[in-house]
Each structure stands twice: as structure tokens, then as C-alpha cells.
Design an enzyme around this catalytic site. Structure first.
Site, PDB file in Angstrom:
ATOM      1  N   ASP A 139       0.838  -1.206   0.000  1.00 19.60           N
ATOM      2  CA  ASP A 139       0.000   0.000   0.000  1.00 19.60           C
ATOM      3  C   ASP A 139       0.872   1.255   0.000  1.00 19.60           C
ATOM      4  O   ASP A 139       0.356   2.373  -0.043  1.00 19.60           O
ATOM      5  CB  ASP A 139      -1.013  -0.016   1.155  1.00 19.60           C
ATOM      6  CG  ASP A 139      -0.360  -0.081   2.521  1.00 19.60           C
ATOM      7  OD1 ASP A 139       0.877  -0.147   2.602  1.00 19.60           O
ATOM      8  OD2 ASP A 139      -1.122  -0.069   3.514  1.00 19.60           O
ATOM      9  N   SER A 140       2.198   1.068  -0.003  1.00 21.00           N
ATOM     10  CA  SER A 140       3.106   2.186  -0.295  1.00 21.00           C
ATOM     11  C   SER A 140       2.804   2.756  -1.674  1.00 21.00           C
ATOM     12  O   SER A 140       3.251   3.856  -2.006  1.00 21.00           O
ATOM     13  CB  SER A 140       4.566   1.738  -0.211  1.00 21.00           C
ATOM     14  OG  SER A 140       4.779   0.583  -1.008  1.00 21.00           O
ATOM     15  N   ASP A 194      -1.061  -6.071  -0.138  1.00 21.85           N
ATOM     16  CA  ASP A 194      -1.401  -5.477   1.158  1.00 21.85           C
ATOM     17  C   ASP A 194      -2.907  -5.281   1.269  1.00 21.85           C
ATOM     18  O   ASP A 194      -3.539  -4.780   0.319  1.00 21.85           O
ATOM     19  CB  ASP A 194      -0.759  -4.081   1.262  1.00 21.85           C
ATOM     20  CG  ASP A 194       0.521  -4.082   2.072  1.00 21.85           C
ATOM     21  OD1 ASP A 194       0.720  -5.005   2.886  1.00 21.85           O
ATOM     22  OD2 ASP A 194       1.312  -3.143   1.886  1.00 21.85           O
ATOM     23  N   LYS A 243      -1.004  -9.470   2.871  1.00 22.06           N
ATOM     24  CA  LYS A 243      -0.256  -8.996   4.045  1.00 22.06           C
ATOM     25  C   LYS A 243      -1.153  -8.045   4.828  1.00 22.06           C
ATOM     26  O   LYS A 243      -1.900  -7.270   4.228  1.00 22.06           O
ATOM     27  CB  LYS A 243       1.031  -8.284   3.615  1.00 22.06           C
ATOM     28  CG  LYS A 243       1.791  -7.646   4.785  1.00 22.06           C
ATOM     29  CD  LYS A 243       3.209  -7.239   4.414  1.00 22.06           C
ATOM     30  CE  LYS A 243       3.342  -5.897   3.734  1.00 22.06           C
ATOM     31  NZ  LYS A 243       2.838  -4.747   4.515  1.00 22.06           N
ATOM     32  N   GLU A 288      -1.142  -5.584   8.674  1.00 19.23           N
ATOM     33  CA  GLU A 288      -0.290  -5.030   9.724  1.00 19.23           C
ATOM     34  C   GLU A 288      -0.831  -5.362  11.108  1.00 19.23           C
ATOM     35  O   GLU A 288      -2.044  -5.398  11.315  1.00 19.23           O
ATOM     36  CB  GLU A 288      -0.198  -3.501   9.553  1.00 19.23           C
ATOM     37  CG  GLU A 288       0.447  -3.104   8.239  1.00 19.23           C
ATOM     38  CD  GLU A 288       0.626  -1.590   8.083  1.00 19.23           C
ATOM     39  OE1 GLU A 288       0.310  -0.832   9.028  1.00 19.23           O
ATOM     40  OE2 GLU A 288       1.078  -1.175   7.001  1.00 19.23           O
ATOM     41  N   GLU A 302       9.672  -4.129  10.174  1.00 20.76           N
ATOM     42  CA  GLU A 302      10.031  -2.826   9.606  1.00 20.76           C
ATOM     43  C   GLU A 302      10.598  -1.909  10.681  1.00 20.76           C
ATOM     44  O   GLU A 302       9.990  -1.715  11.743  1.00 20.76           O
ATOM     45  CB  GLU A 302       8.800  -2.176   8.954  1.00 20.76           C
ATOM     46  CG  GLU A 302       9.123  -0.804   8.360  1.00 20.76           C
ATOM     47  CD  GLU A 302       8.118  -0.288   7.349  1.00 20.76           C
ATOM     48  OE1 GLU A 302       7.138  -0.993   7.035  1.00 20.76           O
ATOM     49  OE2 GLU A 302       8.329   0.842   6.866  1.00 20.76           O
TER      50      GLU A 302
END
Ligand code: KIV
Length: 265
Positions: A46-47, A85, A115, A117, A183
Site C-alpha cells: 500500500d506504499s 497489502d 499482508k 499489519e 520494519e
């Protein structure tokens, strides 16, 4: 081209001490090139909100935006394992919401896993996705979707916070994730987590003891215009290459040297 990467290949790599290479990718062009280079895992991160859409944070990206990029990447690879993401706001309500979102990614894009978080607090969610047959990558340490809670891009797991990071890592692994991104974590803590877990750790700003590394490709290959984090190594300066090419094209158009006779019908 060797056989498609499967989750078992990541486990094998860890068992045999072979490092795993991962990059972000948001489109078919880069996905095909990175796949040809043998990159093991491509992350439709999602960057993309920052890198592709020019947003200040990852929070604003939508499921529809991520779905179309994920479809492009998954459709362009022959070997790499592609992970998408789950966007902010599409899984935090709990397992049922997360499953509905993850199923969309699996059905509509062809990615091989997702993925999300979080650590202990998303363990039930990870378990639900895994039980549904969806490979999951966890993401702990600095989690960009929580940047406002974490107070910006700050190293996580320092000092007393290391214990919480280790608990999050264990929770993600016990829930059935096949890999976890660490991260912006101190290298010694990432090394400890990597030694403790059976699943693969993928570091970004987490030192070189993790089982694999991931970088945002535009940072690594020099296409970004903003400040590059200190943990990034620059392998190319594609921004300058493109700038020079665009300037050369403009000059050729303006002095009518393009197109030449050989480039005309
Ligand atoms: O969105 C992303 O690119 C990521 C990586 C930084 C791991 O989550």
C-alpha cells in the site's frame, strides 16, 4: 524460468540459510522485470499510495485501487510469489471483514497471498484467513497504517519495547502466517526474532540477520523524488535516466530531428 515460488519454498530457504529477495511492485512492467531478475516475492504494497498516487500516507488507498495494481502484478509474473497489502480500514473490524477483503484479492487479482499489519491484536484475523486457505504475511515493528499513533516513522522495538515486538512476532507465527515483515526494528532484536521463529522474517530497516529483505523499488532504484530512508541502498538512479531521456526527446522534437526518415512511413 524455475518453478513458481510456493510458501514451502520460503520455509525451505530459511531451513537452508538461503536469503529471500523481495521488492514492491505496482504494475505489470516492473513485475515482469523483477520476476525475470529472480526476485522471490513481489509485494503490491500500500506504499503505492505514496509512490504511485502521490499521497502523504498509505491510509487513503482504496481496495479498488489496490485490486487493479495487484491484478497487473500477478498477471505479469511466472515465478515470483505475489502478495497484496490489505488496505487500511478493510480488515480492522475483525476476521469476518478481513476474510471478505482477502477473498476479493484472491479471487479478483490472482495474487498468491495477502499482508496485513499488526501483531497480537490481529492474530485471530490471521488464523481465519489461513484457515480459509489464504497465505498470510504479517507486518510488525513500524506499521505505516498506524503512523499517527506511532508518532511518525520511528524505529520500533528499542529497549523495553523489544519484548512486545517478540510477543507480536510469536503471535503472528502461531496464528499461521508463513512470513512476517519486520520494519524499522533494531538489528539485534530482528536477529533474535528471526532465530526464535520457525517462519520467515523479511526485514526493511531491520539489519541483515533477517531471512529476507524487502525494499520499496522506487527507493532502491532511484525513481522517487523525496527523501530516501537511511536503511535504503540505491542500486540505480532511474530518475536521472528518465529525466535525461525526456529532455533528449523534447530537444529532438523541437529541432525536428525526430522523427528521421527511417522513423517515418
Ligand atoms: O507497503 C509497503 O511497501 C510495505 C513494505 C514497506 C514492507 O509494506
Amino acid at each position: 524460468m524455475s518453478a513458481r515460488m510456493r510458501t514451502r519454498h520460503f520455509a525451505q530457504a530459511k531451513a537452508e540459510g538461503r536469503k529471500i529477495s523481495c521488492l514492491t511492485s505496482y504494475d505489470a512492467l516492473t513485475a515482469a522485470i523483477f520476476d525475470e531478475a529472480g526476485i522471490d516475492l513481489l509485494l503490491v504494497g500500500d506504499s503505492a499510495a505514496n509512490v504511485v498516487l502521490g499521497q502523504a500516507s498509505t491510509l487513503s488507498i482504496t481496495t479498488d485501487e489496490m485490486l487493479s495494481m495487484s491484478r497487473a502484478v500477478a498477471g505479469a509474473v511466472e515465478r515470483a510469489f505475489v502478495v497484496a497489502d490489505l488496505p487500511f480500514g478493510t480488515y480492522e473490524e475483525g476476521p469476518a471483514q478481513a476474510l471478505a477483503t482477502a477473498v476479493r484479492f484472491m479471487k479478483e487479482t490472482g495474487v498468491h497471498g495477502v499482508k496485513l499489519e499488526g501483531g497480537v491484536e490481529v492474530a485471530d484475523t490471521i488464523r481465519t484467513l489461513v484457515d480459509a486457505g489464504i497465505p498470510v504475511v504479517g507486518h510488525i515493528g513500524f506499521t505505516p497504517q498506524s503512523e499517527h499513533t506511532l508518532g511518525g516513522y520511528v524505529v520500533q522495538g528499542r529497549g523495553g519495547a523489544a519484548e512486545k515486538l517478540r510477543a507480536d512476532a510469536r503471535a503472528v507465527a502461531e496464528a499461521g502466517a508463513f512470513a512476517v515483515v519486520l520494519e524499522m526494528v533494531p538489528a539485534d532484536v530482528a536477529a533474535q526474532v528471526t532465530a526464535e521463529l520457525d517462519i520467515v522474517t523479511i526485514g526493511i530497516g531491520a539489519g541483515n540477520a533477517t531471512d529476507g529483505q524487502v525494499l520499496v523499488w522506487t527507493d532502491a532504484f532511484g525513481l522517487g523524488r523525496g527523501k530516501t530512508p537511511s536503511f535504503v541502498r540505491r542500486y540505480a538512479d532511474l530518475g536521472s535516466v528518465l529525466l535525461d531521456a525526456a529532455r533528449a526527446y523534447k530537444a529532438d522534437v523541437e529541432d525536428a530531428s525526430f522523427p528521421a526518415e527511417s522513423e517515418s512511413f
